[in-house]
Design an enzyme around this catalytic site. Structure first.
Site, short mmCIF file in Angstrom:
data_model
loop_
_atom_site.label_atom_id
_atom_site.label_comp_id
_atom_site.label_asym_id
_atom_site.label_seq_id
_atom_site.Cartn_x
_atom_site.Cartn_y
_atom_site.Cartn_z
N VAL A 242 8.23 1.77 5.70
CA VAL A 242 8.38 0.31 5.69
C VAL A 242 8.61 -0.20 4.26
O VAL A 242 9.26 -1.24 4.07
CB VAL A 242 7.19 -0.38 6.40
CG1 VAL A 242 5.92 -0.27 5.58
CG2 VAL A 242 7.52 -1.83 6.71
N ASP A 243 8.15 0.55 3.24
CA ASP A 243 8.43 0.11 1.86
C ASP A 243 9.94 0.22 1.58
O ASP A 243 10.53 -0.61 0.89
CB ASP A 243 7.60 0.89 0.83
CG ASP A 243 7.72 2.40 0.93
OD1 ASP A 243 8.27 2.93 1.92
OD2 ASP A 243 7.23 3.08 -0.01
N THR B 192 5.58 24.12 -22.98
CA THR B 192 5.55 24.04 -21.51
C THR B 192 5.52 22.59 -21.04
O THR B 192 6.30 22.18 -20.18
CB THR B 192 4.33 24.80 -20.94
OG1 THR B 192 4.36 26.13 -21.45
CG2 THR B 192 4.37 24.84 -19.42
N SER C 299 5.36 7.61 -5.54
CA SER C 299 4.92 8.98 -5.22
C SER C 299 6.14 9.80 -4.85
O SER C 299 6.28 10.95 -5.26
CB SER C 299 3.96 8.97 -4.04
OG SER C 299 2.98 8.00 -4.21
N LEU D 221 -0.91 4.28 -5.05
CA LEU D 221 -1.54 3.04 -5.49
C LEU D 221 -1.37 1.95 -4.44
O LEU D 221 -0.31 1.86 -3.80
CB LEU D 221 -0.90 2.55 -6.80
CG LEU D 221 -1.16 3.37 -8.07
CD1 LEU D 221 -0.34 2.81 -9.23
CD2 LEU D 221 -2.64 3.33 -8.44
N ILE E 181 0.85 -1.20 0.00
CA ILE E 181 0.00 0.00 0.00
C ILE E 181 0.88 1.24 0.00
O ILE E 181 1.55 1.55 0.99
CB ILE E 181 -0.95 -0.01 1.23
CG1 ILE E 181 -1.76 -1.32 1.23
CG2 ILE E 181 -1.86 1.21 1.21
CD1 ILE E 181 -2.71 -1.47 2.42
N GLY E 182 0.91 1.93 -1.14
CA GLY E 182 1.70 3.15 -1.27
C GLY E 182 0.82 4.37 -1.11
O GLY E 182 -0.39 4.25 -0.90
N ASN E 183 1.41 5.56 -1.22
CA ASN E 183 0.63 6.77 -1.08
C ASN E 183 -0.32 6.99 -2.25
O ASN E 183 -1.35 7.64 -2.10
CB ASN E 183 1.56 7.98 -0.93
CG ASN E 183 2.11 8.05 0.48
OD1 ASN E 183 1.37 8.28 1.43
ND2 ASN E 183 3.40 7.80 0.64
#
Ligand SMILES: Nc1ncnc2c1ncn2[C@@H]1O[C@H](COP(=O)(O)OP(=O)(O)O)[C@@H](O)[C@H]1O
Ligand SMILES: CC(C)(COP(=O)(O)O)[C@@H](O)C(=O)NCCC(=O)O
Ligand SMILES: [K+]
Length: 279
Positions: free
Chosen positions: A100-101, A177, A123, A11, A7-9
């Protein structure tokens, strides 16, 4: 079946692994949120005996996830950053504060390669170092490609870097840009990685194998000159090492682990660093 959750920030990634054969049966990802819907977001829990979780999302996300799973699955293992695990000594003053990741990546990298430079391009982009004796030095955190872009607020937010782009094209000056932003953040990420790697190897007097993971690992990989391997399942590798359940895992095997990349010599790293300083 074993359900692995990373579980990431941004995805939440999941992977279903067969306990007997150690085969990966299926995998997926959903936006990180507090509530999982088994059968929709993740596989039906009826077939799952064990869940292993690495989470850096808000505490409520992990709490909700564990509450849901505890009632449905016999074994739930939650990874935590420790002072020492599997021969690696955490370099943080307060070891539990290390994401922890990052800890899972450092443990997986050490199990695979001995000393390593473990990089997670999600992220955030995190760069962690473990020396051959198992000493984790700590690391570096920079905003990931998407965060860098969003922070600029130039209306380019939704035009992401095409993951199929070639590094040569991405490193050229932008003529619009969107291009200037995409090429700028790409240059920022890959030059930071190249520089951090060279500096730390030089300081420590050792050339370390580099391992890359995370949602942006493939595109970042093309711009990184240092020999390295992309290991999409590196965080899962840490979960396998911490909570070995299958025969293969007990024998120290991590699914999808790449061949260890042969680092260039320390002399070459130092020459590259000296050259970049002269410019
Ligand atoms: N299909 C995708 N959906 C969302 N983000 C993606 C996708 N493919 C690549 N990315 C990139 O990957 C990043 C998320 O990677 P990931 O490693 O899962 O992050 P985290 O672990 O922080 O949740 C995003 O910030 C974005 O730059
Ligand atoms: C640095 C991170 C935000 C990276 O998370 P990610 O990009 O993988 O979602 C995460 O590892 C984290 O919350 N770490 C805690 C702070 C630290 O590691 O020092
Ligand atoms: K990350």
């Amino acid at each position: 079946m074993i359900l692995d959750l990373d579980i990431g920030n941004t995805l939440s990634k999941w992977r279903l692994k067969e306990a007997q054969s150690s085969e990966i049966r299926s995998r997926g990802a959903v936006w990180t949120r507090e509530e999982w819907r088994p059968g929709a977001d993740i596989p039906d829990l009826d077939v799952v005996e064990s869940v292993r979780i690495s989470s850096v999302a808000r505490a409520a996300v992990l709490d909700e996830t564990v509450n849901l799973l505890r009632h449905r699955v016999p074994h739930v293992y939650v990874a935590r950053s420790m002072r020492e695990s599997l021969g690696v000594v955490n370099g943080y003053d307060e070891p539990r504060r290390l994401g922890v990741d990052r800890w899972m990546g450092a443990l997986a990298g050490y199990q695979l390669a001995g000393g390593c430079c473990a990089i997670d391009c999600g992220s955030a982009i995190t760069v962690d170092f473990v020396l051959p004796g198992g000493s984790h030095l700590g690391g570096y955190i920079i905003p990931g490609l998407r965060l860098m872009k969003e922070s600029l607020k130039l209306g380019t937010r939704n035009v992401t870097i095409d993951p199929e782009s070639e590094a040569e094209a991405l490193l050229e000056p932008g003529k619009r840009t969107v291009e200037a932003v995409n090429h700028g953040i790409y240059m920022a990420a890959v030059s930071a990685i190249n520089r951090i790697y060279s500096e730390v190897c030089d300081q420590q007097g050792v050339a370390l194998p580099m391992l890359l993971t995370g949602g942006d690992a493939r595109v970042v990989s093309r711009g990184v000159q240092v020999p390295h391997a992309v290991w999409p399942d590196m965080v899962y590798g840490g979960l396998e090492a911490c909570f070995p359940l299958t025969l293969a895992e007990r024998a120290g095997k991590m699914s999808g682990a790449p061949n260890v990349p042969e680092p260039v010599s320390l002399e070459k790293i130092r020459a590259g660093l000296a050259f970049s300083m002269l410019l």
